[in-house]
Design a protein around this motif. Structure first.
Motif, mmCIF file in Angstrom:
data_model
loop_
_atom_site.group_PDB
_atom_site.id
_atom_site.type_symbol
_atom_site.label_atom_id
_atom_site.label_comp_id
_atom_site.label_asym_id
_atom_site.label_seq_id
_atom_site.Cartn_x
_atom_site.Cartn_y
_atom_site.Cartn_z
ATOM 1 N N GLY A 1 0.792 -1.222 0.000
ATOM 2 C CA GLY A 1 0.000 0.000 0.000
ATOM 3 C C GLY A 1 0.824 1.271 0.000
ATOM 4 N N GLY A 2 2.113 1.176 0.191
ATOM 5 C CA GLY A 2 2.963 2.363 0.198
ATOM 6 C C GLY A 2 3.884 2.357 1.391
ATOM 7 N N PRO A 3 4.773 3.313 1.465
ATOM 8 C CA PRO A 3 5.731 3.357 2.560
ATOM 9 C C PRO A 3 5.037 3.713 3.868
ATOM 10 N N THR A 4 5.592 3.212 4.940
ATOM 11 C CA THR A 4 5.059 3.558 6.257
ATOM 12 C C THR A 4 6.105 4.361 6.994
ATOM 13 N N GLY A 5 5.667 5.193 7.876
ATOM 14 C CA GLY A 5 6.604 6.013 8.630
ATOM 15 C C GLY A 5 7.195 7.098 7.744
ATOM 16 N N GLY A 6 8.275 7.726 8.235
ATOM 17 C CA GLY A 6 8.873 8.812 7.491
ATOM 18 C C GLY A 6 10.226 8.464 6.909
ATOM 19 N N ASP A 7 10.544 7.202 6.789
ATOM 20 C CA ASP A 7 11.855 6.772 6.332
ATOM 21 C C ASP A 7 12.012 7.029 4.837
ATOM 22 N N ASP A 8 12.950 7.915 4.476
ATOM 23 C CA ASP A 8 13.162 8.268 3.070
ATOM 24 C C ASP A 8 13.622 7.079 2.238
ATOM 25 N N GLU A 9 14.428 6.197 2.824
ATOM 26 C CA GLU A 9 14.902 5.035 2.075
ATOM 27 C C GLU A 9 13.745 4.121 1.699
ATOM 28 N N LEU A 10 12.842 3.882 2.652
ATOM 29 C CA LEU A 10 11.670 3.058 2.352
ATOM 30 C C LEU A 10 10.805 3.722 1.290
ATOM 31 N N ALA A 11 10.646 5.023 1.368
ATOM 32 C CA ALA A 11 9.848 5.742 0.377
ATOM 33 C C ALA A 11 10.476 5.602 -1.001
ATOM 34 N N GLY A 12 11.787 5.680 -1.090
ATOM 35 C CA GLY A 12 12.475 5.524 -2.369
ATOM 36 C C GLY A 12 12.317 4.128 -2.932
ATOM 37 N N GLN A 13 12.393 3.117 -2.049
ATOM 38 C CA GLN A 13 12.207 1.735 -2.501
ATOM 39 C C GLN A 13 10.791 1.535 -3.006
ATOM 40 N N TRP A 14 9.818 2.086 -2.297
ATOM 41 C CA TRP A 14 8.427 1.940 -2.723
ATOM 42 C C TRP A 14 8.213 2.616 -4.073
ATOM 43 N N ALA A 15 8.757 3.811 -4.249
ATOM 44 C CA ALA A 15 8.595 4.535 -5.514
ATOM 45 C C ALA A 15 9.231 3.754 -6.659
ATOM 46 N N SER A 16 10.386 3.163 -6.413
ATOM 47 C CA SER A 16 11.055 2.388 -7.447
ATOM 48 C C SER A 16 10.210 1.180 -7.850
ATOM 49 N N ARG A 17 9.663 0.487 -6.872
ATOM 50 C CA ARG A 17 8.813 -0.670 -7.177
ATOM 51 C C ARG A 17 7.541 -0.236 -7.889
ATOM 52 N N HIS A 18 6.981 0.882 -7.468
ATOM 53 C CA HIS A 18 5.766 1.383 -8.094
ATOM 54 C C HIS A 18 6.026 1.717 -9.565
ATOM 55 N N ASP A 19 7.155 2.362 -9.857
ATOM 56 C CA ASP A 19 7.507 2.689 -11.240
ATOM 57 C C ASP A 19 7.669 1.427 -12.077
ATOM 58 N N ALA A 20 8.330 0.413 -11.517
ATOM 59 C CA ALA A 20 8.538 -0.842 -12.242
ATOM 60 C C ALA A 20 7.199 -1.530 -12.508
ATOM 61 N N GLU A 21 6.321 -1.525 -11.513
ATOM 62 C CA GLU A 21 5.013 -2.151 -11.679
ATOM 63 C C GLU A 21 4.196 -1.405 -12.727
ATOM 64 N N SER A 22 4.257 -0.096 -12.730
ATOM 65 C CA SER A 22 3.537 0.700 -13.729
ATOM 66 C C SER A 22 4.041 0.374 -15.129
ATOM 67 N N GLY A 23 5.348 0.224 -15.254
ATOM 68 C CA GLY A 23 5.931 -0.117 -16.553
ATOM 69 C C GLY A 23 5.480 -1.484 -17.037
ATOM 70 N N ARG A 24 5.427 -2.454 -16.134
ATOM 71 C CA ARG A 24 4.966 -3.795 -16.512
ATOM 72 C C ARG A 24 3.507 -3.763 -16.933
ATOM 73 N N CYS A 25 2.697 -3.008 -16.199
ATOM 74 C CA CYS A 25 1.277 -2.908 -16.545
ATOM 75 C C CYS A 25 1.090 -2.247 -17.911
ATOM 76 N N ALA A 26 1.862 -1.215 -18.186
ATOM 77 C CA ALA A 26 1.768 -0.536 -19.481
ATOM 78 C C ALA A 26 2.185 -1.466 -20.610
ATOM 79 N N ALA A 27 3.247 -2.243 -20.382
ATOM 80 C CA ALA A 27 3.703 -3.180 -21.412
ATOM 81 C C ALA A 27 2.657 -4.259 -21.662
ATOM 82 N N LEU A 28 2.043 -4.772 -20.604
ATOM 83 C CA LEU A 28 1.009 -5.786 -20.757
ATOM 84 C C LEU A 28 -0.206 -5.219 -21.477
ATOM 85 N N LEU A 29 -0.586 -4.002 -21.159
ATOM 86 C CA LEU A 29 -1.708 -3.365 -21.840
ATOM 87 C C LEU A 29 -1.408 -3.200 -23.321
ATOM 88 N N ASP A 30 -0.181 -2.808 -23.652
ATOM 89 C CA ASP A 30 0.212 -2.658 -25.052
ATOM 90 C C ASP A 30 0.138 -3.993 -25.781
#
Length: 75
Positions: free
Chosen positions: A6-35
């Motif tokens: 569901g997203g990063p918890t707490g205020g940890d910047d490293e966790l937020a960065g990891q979540w954003a990276s995974r979210h970007d990768a997942e978005s890319g996979r979804c876009a490729a599958l849709l294409d």
């Protein structure tokens, strides 16, 4: 450390960065599958992705609808 889906918890910047990276990768996979779903027949999706014929038909129909909606919003 596993980042909650569901997203990063707490205020940890490293966790937020990891979540954003995974979210970007997942978005890319979804876009490729849709294409793929908009450019290939359902029978090809079925064999390529190993899904049932009914699922392939639903995915192809859903992708076609999404492409139509996106085209409408472009213009």
């Amino acid at each position: 450390m596993e980042v909650p889906r569901g997203g990063p918890t707490g205020g940890d910047d490293e966790l937020a960065g990891q979540w954003a990276s995974r979210h970007d990768a997942e978005s890319g996979r979804c876009a490729a599958l849709l294409d793929i779903c908009t450019t290939m027949p359902a029978g090809v999706l079925e064999r390529l992705l190993g899904i049932s014929p009914a699922a392939a038909d639903r995915w192809a129909a859903g992708a076609a609808y999404a492409a139509e909606v996106a085209h409408r919003s472009d213009g």
